[in-house]
Scaffold this active site. Structure first.
Site, short mmCIF file in Angstrom:
data_model
loop_
_atom_site.label_atom_id
_atom_site.label_comp_id
_atom_site.label_asym_id
_atom_site.label_seq_id
_atom_site.Cartn_x
_atom_site.Cartn_y
_atom_site.Cartn_z
N LYS A 13 1.07 -0.84 -0.28
CA LYS A 13 -0.15 0.00 0.13
C LYS A 13 1.16 1.13 -0.65
CE LYS A 13 -2.06 -0.86 3.68
NZ LYS A 13 -1.62 -2.53 4.23
N ARG A 88 -9.74 0.52 8.60
CA ARG A 88 -9.21 -0.78 9.04
C ARG A 88 -10.61 -1.45 9.38
NH1 ARG A 88 -3.85 0.36 8.63
NH2 ARG A 88 -2.74 -1.28 9.48
N ARG A 127 12.27 -5.20 5.18
CA ARG A 127 12.15 -3.77 5.45
C ARG A 127 12.31 -2.97 6.17
NH1 ARG A 127 6.32 -1.57 5.03
NH2 ARG A 127 5.57 -1.98 7.00
N ARG A 160 11.40 -1.14 11.34
CA ARG A 160 10.48 -0.79 12.01
C ARG A 160 9.76 -1.90 13.59
NH1 ARG A 160 4.85 0.75 8.76
NH2 ARG A 160 3.56 -0.80 10.10
N ARG A 171 -0.50 -9.20 13.13
CA ARG A 171 -0.74 -7.83 12.27
C ARG A 171 -1.80 -8.58 11.25
NH1 ARG A 171 4.18 -4.54 10.69
NH2 ARG A 171 2.64 -3.14 8.79
P1 AMP Z 1 0.15 0.55 8.32
O1 AMP Z 1 1.25 1.79 8.99
O2 AMP Z 1 -1.27 1.37 8.21
O3 AMP Z 1 0.52 -0.92 8.94
O4 AMP Z 1 -0.19 1.23 9.89
C1 AMP Z 1 0.95 0.47 11.50
C2 AMP Z 1 0.08 0.24 12.51
O5 AMP Z 1 -0.74 2.20 13.03
C3 AMP Z 1 -1.35 -0.72 12.58
O6 AMP Z 1 -0.49 -1.68 12.96
C4 AMP Z 1 -2.30 0.19 13.43
O7 AMP Z 1 -2.00 -0.46 15.53
C5 AMP Z 1 -1.93 1.83 13.03
N1 AMP Z 1 -2.60 1.90 12.23
C6 AMP Z 1 -2.49 2.80 11.57
N2 AMP Z 1 -4.29 2.75 10.23
C7 AMP Z 1 -5.09 2.56 11.59
C8 AMP Z 1 -6.48 2.73 11.53
N3 AMP Z 1 -6.85 3.04 10.30
N4 AMP Z 1 -7.10 2.14 12.41
C9 AMP Z 1 -6.28 1.47 13.75
N5 AMP Z 1 -5.24 1.40 13.57
C10 AMP Z 1 -4.65 1.53 12.65
#
Ligand code: AMP
Length: 215
Positions: A13, A88, A127, A160, A171
């Site tokens: 993404k 999400r 990554r 990360r 996740r």
């Molecule tokens: P990402 O960078 O999209 O993989 O997000 C990293 C982390 O941020 C996720 O594992 C969640 O803990 C939190 N997160 C990101 N976007 C959301 C969302 N829309 N709703 C809830 N938690 C989020």
């Protein structure tokens, strides 16, 4: 053109967001990036989000919505926007719908990046990201010239904290339980387009362009 990129962690993404932003001038809204920026500032929102993010769980909807509404309020009508990592779950999708309707906006297309579990685990655990400029590498597929150092700016590369195998598995489980249902949610609204995201970055991007009618 207002787009949602939907897909498991590691589906690409972030990478495809960057390419779409570059090619179509869309505004990129990544709730993960917004949360990480709050974390870096050690703001109350960031501190609240940290424990959830470290575990690979979803941050509570109210916290994420506040950041999202702020980002949407900053959009000038123009080229459109791209949502990456949001919504999400169905509750976020409903709140998004209401927020956009109140601004006379809507979502044109939901691109579902369909990726297999094995590919995700390899992609995410390998990554590495530049601390200074955010450039993304992979220890096997796209290593930097010098280990641990960004080719573009010389910054240090880091992993990360939620890209370790244990947290990646968590996740993926959260994605399956909470987010996957959105595929049918948007299919029912006839705006879902599915793309094979197991392919190389450029091949997947070619499919995305086709789905957007740009190729
Ligand atoms: P990402 O960078 O999209 O993989 O997000 C990293 C982390 O941020 C996720 O594992 C969640 O803990 C939190 N997160 C990101 N976007 C959301 C969302 N829309 N709703 C809830 N938690 C989020």
């Amino acid at each position: 053109m207002n787009i949602i990129l939907l897909g498991a962690p590691g589906a690409g993404k972030g990478t495809h967001s960057e390419m779409l932003v570059r090619d179509f001038g869309l505004k990129h809204i990544s709730t993960g990036d917004l949360l990480r920026a709050e974390l870096k500032k050690a703001s109350p929102v960031g501190l609240e989000a940290k424990s959830y993010m470290d575990k690979g769980s979803l941050v509570p909807d109210a916290v994420v919505m506040k950041l999202l509404v702020g980002a949407i309020a900053g959009i000038k009508h123009g080229n459109g926007f791209l949502l990456d990592g949001f919504p999400r779950n169905e509750s976020q999708a409903g709140m998004l719908q209401e927020e956009l309707a109140s601004r006379n906006m809507n979502i044109d297309k939901v691109l579902y990046l369909n990726v297999s579990k094995d590919v995700v685990i390899k992609r995410l655990t390998g990554r590495r990201i530049c601390k200074s400029c955010g450039a993304v590498y992979h220890v096997l597929n796209m290593p930097p010239e010098r280990e641990g150092v960004c080719d573009k700016c010389g910054g240090d590369l880091y992993q990360r904290p939620d890209d370790t195998e244990e947290t990646v598995l968590r996740r993926l489980e959260v994605y399956r339980k909470e987010t996957e249902g959105l595929i049918n949610y948007y299919k029912a609204r006839k705006i879902l387009a599915e793309v094979n995201a197991d392919l190389s970055r450029d091949d997947t991007y070619g499919l995305i362009l086709q789905k957007l009618g740009k190729k």
